[in-house]
Motif scaffolding. Structure first.
Motif, PDB file in Angstrom:
ATOM      1  N   SER A   1       1.081  -0.922   0.271  1.00  0.00           N
ATOM      2  CA  SER A   1      -0.050  -0.229   0.085  1.00  0.00           C
ATOM      3  C   SER A   1       0.458   1.099   0.134  1.00  0.00           C
ATOM      4  O   SER A   1       1.944   0.734   0.635  1.00  0.00           O
ATOM      5  CB  SER A   1      -1.020  -0.218   0.911  1.00  0.00           C
ATOM      6  OG  SER A   1       0.314   0.090   2.487  1.00  0.00           O
ATOM      7  N   PRO A   2      -0.057   2.513  -0.762  1.00  0.00           N
ATOM      8  CA  PRO A   2       0.863   3.750  -0.717  1.00  0.00           C
ATOM      9  C   PRO A   2       1.061   4.124   1.422  1.00  0.00           C
ATOM     10  O   PRO A   2       2.697   4.783   1.588  1.00  0.00           O
ATOM     11  CB  PRO A   2      -0.261   4.388  -0.557  1.00  0.00           C
ATOM     12  CG  PRO A   2      -0.962   3.913  -1.533  1.00  0.00           C
ATOM     13  CD  PRO A   2      -0.869   2.692  -0.885  1.00  0.00           C
ATOM     14  N   LYS A   3       0.174   3.413   2.239  1.00  0.00           N
ATOM     15  CA  LYS A   3       0.771   3.831   3.203  1.00  0.00           C
ATOM     16  C   LYS A   3       1.983   3.236   3.815  1.00  0.00           C
ATOM     17  O   LYS A   3       3.112   4.044   4.506  1.00  0.00           O
ATOM     18  CB  LYS A   3      -0.254   3.650   4.028  1.00  0.00           C
ATOM     19  CG  LYS A   3      -0.388   3.767   5.469  1.00  0.00           C
ATOM     20  CD  LYS A   3      -1.328   3.232   6.373  1.00  0.00           C
ATOM     21  CE  LYS A   3      -0.868   3.140   8.300  1.00  0.00           C
ATOM     22  NZ  LYS A   3      -1.990   3.028   9.213  1.00  0.00           N
ATOM     23  N   THR A   4       2.237   2.125   3.162  1.00  0.00           N
ATOM     24  CA  THR A   4       3.127   1.297   3.967  1.00  0.00           C
ATOM     25  C   THR A   4       5.068   2.194   2.746  1.00  0.00           C
ATOM     26  O   THR A   4       5.826   1.971   3.930  1.00  0.00           O
ATOM     27  CB  THR A   4       3.365  -0.239   3.232  1.00  0.00           C
ATOM     28  OG1 THR A   4       2.790  -0.940   3.637  1.00  0.00           O
ATOM     29  CG2 THR A   4       4.234  -1.066   3.723  1.00  0.00           C
ATOM     30  N   VAL A   5       4.377   2.276   1.749  1.00  0.00           N
ATOM     31  CA  VAL A   5       5.626   3.090   0.943  1.00  0.00           C
ATOM     32  C   VAL A   5       6.351   3.498   2.077  1.00  0.00           C
ATOM     33  O   VAL A   5       7.794   4.548   2.286  1.00  0.00           O
ATOM     34  CB  VAL A   5       4.983   3.639  -0.148  1.00  0.00           C
ATOM     35  CG1 VAL A   5       6.007   4.332  -1.032  1.00  0.00           C
ATOM     36  CG2 VAL A   5       5.464   1.286  -1.106  1.00  0.00           C
ATOM     37  N   ARG A   6       5.518   4.828   2.553  1.00  0.00           N
ATOM     38  CA  ARG A   6       5.600   5.890   3.067  1.00  0.00           C
ATOM     39  C   ARG A   6       6.017   6.364   4.559  1.00  0.00           C
ATOM     40  O   ARG A   6       7.149   6.396   4.791  1.00  0.00           O
ATOM     41  CB  ARG A   6       4.567   7.554   2.699  1.00  0.00           C
ATOM     42  CG  ARG A   6       3.882   7.561   2.038  1.00  0.00           C
ATOM     43  CD  ARG A   6       2.346   8.022   1.528  1.00  0.00           C
ATOM     44  NE  ARG A   6       2.053   9.458   2.810  1.00  0.00           N
ATOM     45  CZ  ARG A   6       2.616   9.888   1.618  1.00  0.00           C
ATOM     46  NH1 ARG A   6       2.965  11.208   0.036  1.00  0.00           N
ATOM     47  NH2 ARG A   6       2.903  12.220   2.239  1.00  0.00           N
ATOM     48  N   ASN A   7       5.200   4.607   5.074  1.00  0.00           N
ATOM     49  CA  ASN A   7       6.183   4.471   6.302  1.00  0.00           C
ATOM     50  C   ASN A   7       7.748   4.307   6.144  1.00  0.00           C
ATOM     51  O   ASN A   7       8.431   4.461   7.496  1.00  0.00           O
ATOM     52  CB  ASN A   7       5.418   3.456   6.756  1.00  0.00           C
ATOM     53  CG  ASN A   7       4.027   3.824   7.799  1.00  0.00           C
ATOM     54  OD1 ASN A   7       4.134   5.094   8.063  1.00  0.00           O
ATOM     55  ND2 ASN A   7       2.968   3.107   8.008  1.00  0.00           N
TER      56      ASN A   7
END
Length: 411
Positions: free
Chosen positions: A150-156
């Motif tokens: 997910s984009p959230k995982t990429v950002r984290n």
């Protein structure tokens, strides 16, 4: 040079940039860079006061620039892989075990080409390439579809790498484009269907604790026999897996999650059967988190239902409360989301009259699903969302998104 401004009180204040911190914006659900400033003041209302405030700011800025320069000179030759290890060693003692475990996971394959690179040599282009590659990294949870993370995982993941670099080699010049987190509202399985498939199964009790009382997996595992008394469950700890080892975490670090729940009659009957012969410190639920999750997934497959995580049962609870028009502050209390009232209510022997009415409304709803006396067909998630949109065209999505976000980030 920073310029001082006169305050309404007559004093002078001069703000000067100190550093940049990565913070999580709960409203947007994204990580952002926040510039931190130091404030220098002088109570002298004359021009001398202005000069004094500016002098203090200039001295701070000079010291800061000198310290940053020394730090960059000292640590510039450290390899990224070594910096990551030292970072965990340096800040580990102040973090929870689950956080450290997250930092230690081997999820940085997209940054592998940077591991042997010196911090001073890492550029914006390097980090951008790593982020772009990371957006294509297959998710371990999507073995069949091979969907990317997910984009959230990429950002984290990027946020962690960025924190490591800045800890040893301060650099505010990186300009990396990160993927946007798409807006989405989960289409959940109706509560009536959930109650039907879990009926008389080994995981009926943990599932009801999640979808009826809004407990998370870690909270359910943390409940002991001693926590159940006089018709209430009082939560003061959770159990999480750190390196496959069940580990107790006291809930005092998350005050909003320290709460007390009235036990509905149906759930009380299941609890009574479950705790027979157990000691006060024995866990209410003996199954591991993985065992509960796998049994839940198996139930969904057996009944040809779409995938829904165990944690989504808490989202289901939030949707039910929204459908029943439960006031926000009571929904927050029940779900353990941020609320100033939570700590005041946890260890009292009685609830306010309004809270008791809220509990009764929700209990009556689930009871009606169990005994088949519901007067109308249960609304789907889409129907609930449409009703909320109709009631509050401007604020319906923000309210629901904030509630879902808090459920995901307070475990």
């Amino acid at each position: 040079m920073a310029t001082a401004k006169k305050l309404p009180s007559g004093s002078w204040r001069c703000l000067v940039y100190s550093h940049t911190e990565r913070i999580f914006d709960t409203k947007s659900g994204t990580w952002k860079d926040k510039r931190i400033y130091e404030s220098f003041t002088s109570d002298d209302p004359s021009r001398r006061g202005k000069a004094d405030a500016e002098r203090q700011a200039a001295e701070f800025q000079q010291d800061r620039d000198t310290n940053v320069s020394r730090k960059r000179q000292k640590n510039g030759n450290i390899l990224l892989k070594d910096a990551m290890k030292k970072y965990v060693e340096a800040i580990g003692p102040s973090l929870s075990g689950t956080t450290v475990q997250g930092y230690s996971k081997e999820q940085y394959d997209s940054y592998a080409f940077l591991m042997e690179k010196k911090l001073k040599d890492i550029t914006t282009e390097d980090l951008q390439k790593a982020v772009d590659d990371d957006t294509k990294r297959p998710s371990k949870r999507s073995t069949k579809t091979k969907a990317p993370i997910s984009p959230k995982t990429v950002r984290n993941t990027y946020s962690y790498i960025r924190s490591v670099i800045n800890y040893f080699y301060p650099n505010d010049n990186y300009d990396v484009r990160l993927p946007k987190i798409p807006k989405k509202v989960k289409n959940l399985i109706p509560a009536k269907t959930v109650l039907e498939i879990i009926k008389d199964t080994e995981i009926e009790l943990p599932c009801l604790l999640a979808c009826w009382l809004s407990y998370s997996m870690s909270e359910i595992r943390g409940i002991r026999v001693r926590d159940i008394s006089n018709g209430y469950i009082t939560l003061d700890r959770v159990i999480v897996d750190i390196g496959q080892t069940p580990t107790v975490k006291e809930s005092g670090k998350a005050e909003a999650r320290l709460r007390k729940h009235h036990i509905p009659n149906y759930i009380q009957a299941l609890i009574d059967k479950n705790i027979s012969g157990k000691k006060p410190d024995d866990p209410l639920i003996t199954l591991s988190g993985h065992a509960i999750y796998m049994r839940w997934v198996s139930l969904l497959e057996q009944h040809d239902l779409p995938h829904m995580t165990f944690h989504d049962l808490r989202h289901l609870n939030a949707s039910v409360m929204a459908m029943l028009r439960i006031p926000d502050k009571y929904a927050q209390e029940r779900g353990g989301w941020s609320s100033d009232r939570v700590m005041k209510n946890v260890y009292t022997h009685t609830f306010s009259e309004e809270r008791e009415k809220v509990d009764e409304t929700i209990d009556n709803y689930f009871d009606s699903l169990l005994d088949g006396s519901a007067s109308e067909k249960e609304k789907s998630a889409i129907e609930i969302i449409n009703a909320l949109r109709e009631a509050d065209p401007n604020g319906w999505y923000k309210a629901l998104l904030n509630m879902q976000h808090e459920m995901q980030h307070k475990n």
